[in-house]
Write an enzyme that holds these catalytic residues in place. Structure first.
Site, short mmCIF file in Angstrom:
data_model
loop_
_atom_site.label_atom_id
_atom_site.label_comp_id
_atom_site.label_asym_id
_atom_site.label_seq_id
_atom_site.Cartn_x
_atom_site.Cartn_y
_atom_site.Cartn_z
CG ASP A 40 1.22 17.17 38.24
OD1 ASP A 40 0.05 18.06 37.99
OD2 ASP A 40 1.49 16.57 36.94
CB SER A 75 -0.18 7.52 37.96
OG SER A 75 -1.52 7.48 37.38
CB VAL A 76 -5.04 9.65 39.65
CG1 VAL A 76 -4.95 10.92 39.99
CG2 VAL A 76 -5.22 9.62 38.17
CB ALA A 196 -9.66 27.13 33.51
CG HIS A 395 -70.20 16.49 41.05
ND1 HIS A 395 -69.99 17.48 39.92
CD2 HIS A 395 -69.51 15.51 40.87
CE1 HIS A 395 -68.85 16.94 39.16
NE2 HIS A 395 -68.54 15.86 39.72
CE LYS A 424 -72.62 2.47 44.46
NZ LYS A 424 -71.44 1.69 45.19
CG ASP A 502 -73.29 22.20 36.08
OD1 ASP A 502 -74.63 22.46 35.65
OD2 ASP A 502 -73.00 21.67 37.01
CG LEU A 506 -79.95 21.70 42.21
CD1 LEU A 506 -80.99 21.41 43.04
CD2 LEU A 506 -79.07 20.57 42.00
CG HIS A 507 -76.03 24.74 41.28
ND1 HIS A 507 -75.85 23.85 42.15
CD2 HIS A 507 -76.11 23.83 39.93
CE1 HIS A 507 -75.32 22.70 41.72
NE2 HIS A 507 -75.65 22.62 40.52
CB ILE A 522 -77.12 23.41 46.83
CG1 ILE A 522 -77.28 22.58 45.68
CG2 ILE A 522 -77.99 23.17 48.12
CD1 ILE A 522 -77.08 21.26 46.06
N GLY A 525 -71.17 21.28 43.78
CA GLY A 525 -69.86 20.89 44.52
C GLY A 525 -68.32 21.08 44.00
P1 NAI Z 1 -3.73 20.86 33.05
O1 NAI Z 1 -3.23 19.95 31.99
O2 NAI Z 1 -3.26 22.24 33.07
O3 NAI Z 1 -3.55 20.18 34.38
C1 NAI Z 1 -3.83 18.88 34.32
C2 NAI Z 1 -2.78 18.16 35.36
O4 NAI Z 1 -3.02 16.60 35.64
C3 NAI Z 1 -1.55 18.37 34.77
O5 NAI Z 1 -0.36 18.88 35.65
C4 NAI Z 1 -0.92 16.72 34.47
O6 NAI Z 1 0.61 16.50 34.78
C5 NAI Z 1 -1.86 16.10 35.54
N1 NAI Z 1 -2.03 14.71 35.35
C6 NAI Z 1 -2.21 14.17 34.19
N2 NAI Z 1 -2.46 12.75 34.30
C7 NAI Z 1 -2.08 12.57 35.79
C8 NAI Z 1 -2.21 11.42 36.40
N3 NAI Z 1 -2.36 10.09 35.69
N4 NAI Z 1 -1.88 11.43 37.67
C9 NAI Z 1 -1.57 12.54 38.49
N5 NAI Z 1 -1.66 13.55 37.53
C10 NAI Z 1 -1.88 13.59 36.43
O7 NAI Z 1 -5.42 20.87 32.79
P2 NAI Z 1 -6.62 21.74 33.25
O8 NAI Z 1 -7.18 22.40 32.45
O9 NAI Z 1 -5.99 22.21 34.40
O10 NAI Z 1 -7.39 20.54 33.69
C11 NAI Z 1 -7.92 20.01 34.98
C12 NAI Z 1 -8.91 19.38 34.82
O11 NAI Z 1 -10.10 19.90 34.57
C13 NAI Z 1 -8.87 17.99 34.04
O12 NAI Z 1 -9.51 16.83 34.84
C14 NAI Z 1 -9.60 18.40 33.14
O13 NAI Z 1 -10.01 17.54 32.06
C15 NAI Z 1 -10.77 19.12 33.65
N6 NAI Z 1 -11.36 20.30 32.50
C16 NAI Z 1 -10.72 21.19 32.14
C17 NAI Z 1 -11.23 22.45 31.42
C18 NAI Z 1 -10.57 23.55 31.07
O14 NAI Z 1 -11.48 24.46 30.37
N7 NAI Z 1 -9.40 23.74 31.41
C19 NAI Z 1 -12.62 22.18 30.90
C20 NAI Z 1 -13.43 21.10 31.41
C21 NAI Z 1 -12.73 20.16 32.21
#
Ligand code: NAI
Length: 608
Positions: A40, A75-76, A196, A395, A424, A502, A506-507, A522, A525
């Protein structure tokens, strides 16, 4: 398979695991024996800032409960470093859950390049980079499970989230392709669409719903998708509130917008066919890109068999049309006339109008071509005054393709056209096109081709061949993949006359049969073809008439009502080759025949 799903020895990376959904995933995996990398960045909801606190807190939660976890604060966009944390600490990576996410909600008009780029960087590029770093490990060990996190915002659109919606759907495409590329190395990739309560949704969802939408209800779904016993791949799974379901993109049957390969498409053709283009009745999912493009071959077939208006009238072409109205009574009568049995569960739907899946035996419309011929002077006119023994016309071959679902009641119009009269030698062959339209909507429902043999009417110096003939396909040489036998009744032809219109004597009339050169009346077909169609659907379509696409058959010898028909079938992809044999005489009566199915569903009776 043990009752409890365990992950002992497995290493899981969860991105964005410091809060919300990611935290719930990390805690559950650790509780089931996995070693977890809790990644995170610890920034704000819109991607600003960073902190080690989020990841550290979750790691402490795991370790204090006896689990194994390490933090990662990258970061990702530094996905390589996140995967390296797993390798450095645990020596492997088995499961990657791409979950990290941020929001920068703006309506499209207000959205800046930065809003677009940041969202795409974190969701799409971050997921891609992290997955790409894990991929060689998965391939080497021939095991990997990947989750991508999409959103209903992408699936359905959501005001104020153009950047987020686009990014989330990009992940669906990425997962679809990686599911294919990973399949040879036992790598399975799936998409989760969660809903969520989290900081991303706290100001969007009503409080009472927010509290019920616990991430803990979604984590078990993600866990199962990542288990070695789960074979799901390339799927989109939506989950919330303790519910989960699979989502699909589906494609409607569409409309063919031009008549033949020689014609072009005008914008007016598109406008005039639009209701059919967007009609989703009978829509289905294409499982693969091959299936999606393969279905276009059907369009080629229709275009190839249709004659262009630009070809002009080369055969003294005549157009005849006949209107028919039918309801459930005719539908049931037809089913009875092609052998449907009440005691057979796969036939019952054809015989009872209150059945929840009441349906028409899909070859029903094949009757309207010959019926139109019988009601008009089309055949006499085709012979332009030359004498022809109408009682001797049989047919020869039949082709028909269903273009739209056949309604159980309708007013329809069948148009017939003589395409060619071929010489034919001893016999003449008439090639007749028949198309049936829904009179109320104007939609073309089926297109068909009859080849009728006028015995003794050849030798008039006409053409011997025509491009309008639909070539037959011989059955494979191997033993049949399935066979189905059924006795026709002695009244079968009498019944079929009533259901098909049909009324050729004949049938049923021995004296007319004799005049036509037959020892006794017959069976039509097309009646044998109706039996064979039911047999193919039973064995290869699970009895589902909607899977029928088209058929072609040659009637090589007559069947006498009361004889037993055996349909021998061979599967070749979605094409089921078949031939019919009269068991009593061992005569081959229907040959060079096939049914093309939209999809094969092996019936319970198939011995395959
Ligand atoms: P959240 O905000 O509670 O958790 C997301 C986490 O990702 C955070 O802790 C944040 O610090 C971390 N984060 C953000 N950018 C980052 C990066 N560059 N590198 C590493 N970590 C990073 O949000 P939630 O709701 O748990 O979301 C999780 C995933 O689910 C997200 O991708 C969100 O788009 C997706 N999502 C959530 C929905 C919902 O109803 N909560 C609905 C649809 C999709």
């Amino acid at each position: 398979m043990s009752d409890s799903l365990r992950f002992d020895g497995k290493v899981v990376v969860v991105t964005g695991a410091g809060a919300g959904l990611g935290r719930a995933y990390a805690l559950l995996f650790a509780s089931r024996g996995a070693k977890v990398v809790v990644n995170d960045l610890g920034g704000g909801r819109d991607g600003d800032g960073s902190s080690t606190k989020a990841a550290d807190t979750v790691v402490t939660e795991i370790t204090s409960a006896g689990g194994v976890a390490v933090p990662n604060y990258d970061s990702v966009l530094d996905g390589q470093k996140i995967i390296q944390t797993a390798i450095a600490n645990f020596g492997r990576i088995d499961i990657l859950i791409n979950n990290a996410g941020i929001l920068r909600d703006r309506s499209f008009l207000k959205m800046t390049d930065q809003d677009w780029d940041l969202i795409h960087d974190v969701h799409v590029k971050g997921s891609m980079l992290t997955t790409r770093a894990a991929w060689p490990h998965f391939r080497r060990q021939k095991y990997g499970r990947v989750i991508f996190t999409s959103s209903n915002s992408g699936m359905y659109g959501n005001f104020g989230q153009p950047n987020y919606s686009a990014a989330k759907m990009a992940l669906v495409g990425l997962s679809n392709t990686l599911a294919i590329e990973g399949s040879s190395a036992n790598i399975k990739t799936n998409v989760i669409i969660p809903t969520a309560g989290s900081r991303l949704t706290e100001d969007i969802l009503p409080p009472e719903l927010f509290n019920e939408l616990k991430p803990e209800f979604i984590a078990p779904v993600v866990m199962w998708l990542c288990h070695e016993d789960c074979n799901e791949t390339g799927a989109i799974i939506e989950s919330a509130l303790g519910w989960a379901g699979k989502c699909h993109l589906i494609r409607g049957n569409g409309a063919v917008l031009r008549k033949s390969l020689k014609d072009s498409v005008t914008p007016e053709d598109v406008r005039n066919n639009w209701a059919t283009v967007v009609n989703m009745e009978g829509a289905k999912r294409c499982e693969t890109i091959g299936e999606a493009t393969g279905e276009l071959m059907n369009v080629m077939e229709v275009l190839g068999t249709n004659k262009s208006d630009a070809d002009g009238d080369k055969s003294g072409v005549m157009d005849y049309s006949m209107k028919n109205q039918y309801d459930f009574k005719q539908v049931i009568l037809y089913a009875l006339s092609v052998g449907a049995k009440l005691k057979d569960p796969m036939d019952f739907r054809y015989l009872y109008e209150n059945h929840s899946d009441f349906a028409v035996v899909p070859c029903y419309y094949v009757v309207f071509g010959p019926a139109t011929l019988m009601e008009t002077d089309i055949i006499e006119k085709a012979f332009k005054g030359r004498s022809v023994n109408l009682a001797g016309i049989v047919h020869g071959e039949q082709y028909m393709k269903i273009l739209q679902k056949i309604p159980t009641e309708a007013v329809i119009e069948t148009k017939c056209k003589v395409l060619d009269v071929l010489d034919k030698g001893r016999n003449a062959v008439l090639l007749i096109e028949h198309e049936t339209f829904n009179s109320e909507t104007g939609e073309k429902l089926t297109t068909g081709r009859i080849s009728a043999i006028a015995r003794g009417a050849g030798g008039f110096g006409g053409p011997k061949q025509s491009h309008n003939e639909i070539p037959g396909v011989e059955a494979p040489k191997r033993a049949p993949d399935a066979s189905y036998s059924e006795q026709t009744s002695t009244e079968q032809a009498a019944l079929y006359r009533l259901s098909s219109g049909d009324l050729n004597p004949l049938h049923v009339d021995p004296s007319i049969a004799e005049m036509g050169g037959f020892k006794e009346p017959i069976l039509h077909g097309l009646c044998s073809l109706g039996f064979a169609t039911r047999h193919v659907l039973k064995m290869f379509a699970g009895g589902d008439p909607e899977l029928f696409d088209s058929f072609r058959a040659r009637f090589s010898k007559p069947v006498v009502p009361g004889q037993t028909l055996r349909t021998d079938m061979w599967r070749d992809g979605n094409r089921i080759h078949f031939q019919c044999v009269v068991v009593d005489t061992n005569n081959l009566v229907v040959t060079n025949a096939y049914v093309d199915l939209k999809k094969v569903k092996i019936g319970t009776k198939a011995k395959l």
